[in-house]
Design an enzyme around this catalytic site. Structure first.
Site, PDB file in Angstrom:
ATOM      1  CE  LYS A 170     -11.716   3.443  26.968  1.00  0.00           C
ATOM      2  NZ  LYS A 170     -10.859   4.650  27.066  1.00  0.00           N
TER       3      LYS A 170
HETATM    4  P1  NAD Z   1      -1.822   0.507  32.260  1.00  0.00           P
HETATM    5  O1  NAD Z   1      -2.425  -0.828  32.061  1.00  0.00           O
HETATM    6  O2  NAD Z   1      -0.587   0.863  31.517  1.00  0.00           O
HETATM    7  O3  NAD Z   1      -1.506   0.740  33.830  1.00  0.00           O
HETATM    8  C1  NAD Z   1      -2.460   0.568  34.835  1.00  0.00           C
HETATM    9  C2  NAD Z   1      -1.732   0.662  36.172  1.00  0.00           C
HETATM   10  O4  NAD Z   1      -2.707   0.562  37.220  1.00  0.00           O
HETATM   11  C3  NAD Z   1      -0.727  -0.480  36.417  1.00  0.00           C
HETATM   12  O5  NAD Z   1       0.403   0.022  37.098  1.00  0.00           O
HETATM   13  C4  NAD Z   1      -1.515  -1.430  37.321  1.00  0.00           C
HETATM   14  O6  NAD Z   1      -0.660  -2.232  38.134  1.00  0.00           O
HETATM   15  C5  NAD Z   1      -2.274  -0.417  38.149  1.00  0.00           C
HETATM   16  N1  NAD Z   1      -3.440  -1.014  38.811  1.00  0.00           N
HETATM   17  C6  NAD Z   1      -4.324  -1.908  38.311  1.00  0.00           C
HETATM   18  N2  NAD Z   1      -5.218  -2.266  39.256  1.00  0.00           N
HETATM   19  C7  NAD Z   1      -4.874  -1.561  40.364  1.00  0.00           C
HETATM   20  C8  NAD Z   1      -5.388  -1.504  41.667  1.00  0.00           C
HETATM   21  N3  NAD Z   1      -6.462  -2.247  42.001  1.00  0.00           N
HETATM   22  N4  NAD Z   1      -4.786  -0.664  42.551  1.00  0.00           N
HETATM   23  C9  NAD Z   1      -3.713   0.092  42.200  1.00  0.00           C
HETATM   24  N5  NAD Z   1      -3.168   0.067  40.979  1.00  0.00           N
HETATM   25  C10 NAD Z   1      -3.742  -0.757  40.075  1.00  0.00           C
HETATM   26  O7  NAD Z   1      -3.014   1.549  31.973  1.00  0.00           O
HETATM   27  P2  NAD Z   1      -2.873   3.062  31.555  1.00  0.00           P
HETATM   28  O8  NAD Z   1      -2.884   3.138  30.079  1.00  0.00           O
HETATM   29  O9  NAD Z   1      -1.788   3.698  32.331  1.00  0.00           O
HETATM   30  O10 NAD Z   1      -4.298   3.626  32.030  1.00  0.00           O
HETATM   31  C11 NAD Z   1      -4.537   4.024  33.371  1.00  0.00           C
HETATM   32  C12 NAD Z   1      -5.819   4.829  33.437  1.00  0.00           C
HETATM   33  O11 NAD Z   1      -5.686   5.970  32.581  1.00  0.00           O
HETATM   34  C13 NAD Z   1      -7.071   4.113  32.969  1.00  0.00           C
HETATM   35  O12 NAD Z   1      -8.173   4.571  33.716  1.00  0.00           O
HETATM   36  C14 NAD Z   1      -7.206   4.556  31.527  1.00  0.00           C
HETATM   37  O13 NAD Z   1      -8.549   4.471  31.055  1.00  0.00           O
HETATM   38  C15 NAD Z   1      -6.767   5.986  31.657  1.00  0.00           C
HETATM   39  N6  NAD Z   1      -6.293   6.590  30.396  1.00  0.00           N
HETATM   40  C16 NAD Z   1      -5.262   6.042  29.706  1.00  0.00           C
HETATM   41  C17 NAD Z   1      -4.813   6.661  28.550  1.00  0.00           C
HETATM   42  C18 NAD Z   1      -3.611   6.159  27.781  1.00  0.00           C
HETATM   43  O14 NAD Z   1      -3.207   6.835  26.828  1.00  0.00           O
HETATM   44  N7  NAD Z   1      -3.016   5.052  28.152  1.00  0.00           N
HETATM   45  C19 NAD Z   1      -5.470   7.810  28.072  1.00  0.00           C
HETATM   46  C20 NAD Z   1      -6.519   8.334  28.807  1.00  0.00           C
HETATM   47  C21 NAD Z   1      -6.919   7.706  29.970  1.00  0.00           C
END
Ligand code: NAD
Length: 414
Positions: free
Chosen positions: A107
């Site tokens: 990561k």
């Molecule tokens: P992203 O940046 O696309 O979206 C994050 C979302 O969380 C946004 O809507 C943002 O406004 C919201 N957010 C941020 N801070 C917040 C808060 N304090 N309270 C409420 N909402 C809040 O990110 P993503 O890619 O959707 O990733 C989200 C989670 O999923 C992360 O933990 C990431 O590690 C995990 N994840 C993502 C993927 C992927 O393929 N994108 C894969 C596995 C895990």
């Protein structure tokens, strides 16, 4: 959202140790599997558009590569630190092993609030970061991907930066734009995997999805796609939130309209329908499936007692702290662990890498079919071990994953 400082890596180690004990893993091997193989911290200088210089901190942590190259996303967030990246890297080792793809775990991240940067600044910062971690990455060594606040455009800059020195190398990152060798189906893959996990859980616990309700915290890549798939299945998504706050409608939110709005405005704030709720209220609102899909540590010992759902579906990485996990267990709330629930993203990232290496594009239906197979296989492996050993889904998931990594390490020579 109420902030509670969480020691992320210790939380991962606690989860690891619980499962390693159940497996009867050798103590020395256990200690070695827990610690990262390599930790790189870099300075990332940026000349801002106004000519001033700002210096940021970046990381790439390589946790374990016994089963294949290190694999994991790059996060841009003001709270990124070594402890968080370490924890996320170790989760990747267990996640890739759990869905049985030939990768290890890594990561990276930069401690930066990307909203404070212009697009040109973001590009310069991204290119400098990728050059700085250059010595430890490679198409057979370590393959980065997007995470919170990074996207396909940033992957395109990474790929271009690397290719300038190594020749055309789309396989160096995944989550790229389709035009640059990205995979069809990758954008929706994590949300689709979250949905598959919920669907299989509903079957296992004899619930009818079309009569169920869900609440989703985070409306980015993962949360918004998960919301769409749930909506299409007939499950009512009664509340969602993002960094600006939440929206609640007991009749179910109009998810297609909300996605359209969020695409145009980048936030859900200002959407005309639904009652405004805070992120704290959202977590306490009654539903069947509560889906944290934003950041880690949001369900902690101070708020876990107030949760009012049947299942916590961990779409985000590390959303539940170990003390909260225990409280939820006592409340008989079933937790579907992150390393299973959100593994759809890295699974299709793996398919993307395979397509890049083969220089051959798969149809989207084939990608989705293979994702479905990987997710359901992992789900049922975890579920049957859970029943067999009378442990939680999380411990069973870690047991499947640790056993796979440990066997490889022993075969290669520990
Ligand atoms: P992203 O940046 O696309 O979206 C994050 C979302 O969380 C946004 O809507 C943002 O406004 C919201 N957010 C941020 N801070 C917040 C808060 N304090 N309270 C409420 N909402 C809040 O990110 P993503 O890619 O959707 O990733 C989200 C989670 O999923 C992360 O933990 C990431 O590690 C995990 N994840 C993502 C993927 C992927 O393929 N994108 C894969 C596995 C895990």
């Amino acid at each position: 959202m109420t902030e509670v400082k969480v020691n992320n890596f210790k939380a991962c180690c606690d989860q690891f140790e619980r499962a390693a004990d159940k497996l009867g893993l050798d103590e020395k091997l256990s200690q070695s599997l827990m610690m990262p193989d390599r930790e790189l911290a870099v300075e990332v200088p940026l000349t801002k558009d106004d000519g001033t210089l700002e210096v940021f901190r970046g990381y790439r942590i390589q946790h374990n590569n016994a089963r294949g190259p290190f694999k994991g996303g790059i996060r841009y967030h003001q709270d990124v630190d070594l402890d968080e990246v370490r924890a996320l890297a170790s989760l990747m080792t267990w996640k890739t092993a759990l869905v049985d793809i030939p990768y290890g775990g890594g990561k990276g991240g930069i401690t930066v609030d990307p909203r404070s940067l212009s697009q040109r600044e973001l590009e310069r910062l991204s290119r400098t970061f990728f050059r700085r971690i250059g010595p430890v990455i490679g198409i057979n060594k370590d393959i980065p991907a997007p995470d919170v606040n990074t996207n396909s455009q940033i992957m395109a800059w990474f790929m271009d930066e690397y290719s300038q020195h190594h020749g055309h190398s789309p396989a160096i990152v995944t989550g790229k734009p389709i035009d640059l060798g990205g995979s069809l189906g990758r954008e929706a893959a994590t949300g689709r995997g979250v949905f598959i996990t919920i669907r299989e859980t509903a079957k296992e616990f004899e619930m009818d999805l079309s009569e169920s309700t869900a609440i989703i915290q985070g409306f980015g890549n993962v949360g918004s796609f998960a919301a769409s798939f749930l909506h299409e299945s007939g499950c009512k998504v009664v509340a969602v939130s993002d960094v600006t706050g939440g929206l609640y409608d007991p009749q179910g939110l109009d998810i297609p309209a909300l996605r359209e709005y969020a695409r145009a405005n980048r936030v859900i704030e200002g959407f005309a329908r639904g009652k405004s709720v805070s992120n704290d209220e959202l977590l306490n609102t009654g539903c069947d499936f509560l889906v944290p899909a934003a950041l880690g540590g949001v369900i902690h010992k101070m708020n876990a007692g107030g949760l009012n759902c049947k299942f916590v579906i961990e779409a985000a990485n590390g959303p539940t702290t170990p003390p909260a996990d225990e409280i939820l267990f006592e409340k008989k709330i079933v937790v579907m662990p992150d390393i299973l629930t959100n593994a759809g993203g890295v699974t299709v990232s793996y398919f993307e890498w395979v397509q890049n290496l083969q220089q051959f594009r798969w149809e989207e239906d084939l990608v989705n079919e293979k994702l479905e197979h990987k997710m359901t296989t992992a789900y049922h492996e975890v579920n049957s071990l859970r029943k067999d050993k009378n442990v939680s889904f999380r411990t069973a998931a870690f047991m499947v994953a640790i056993d796979r990594v440990a066997r490889t390490v022993k075969l290669r020579g520990f």
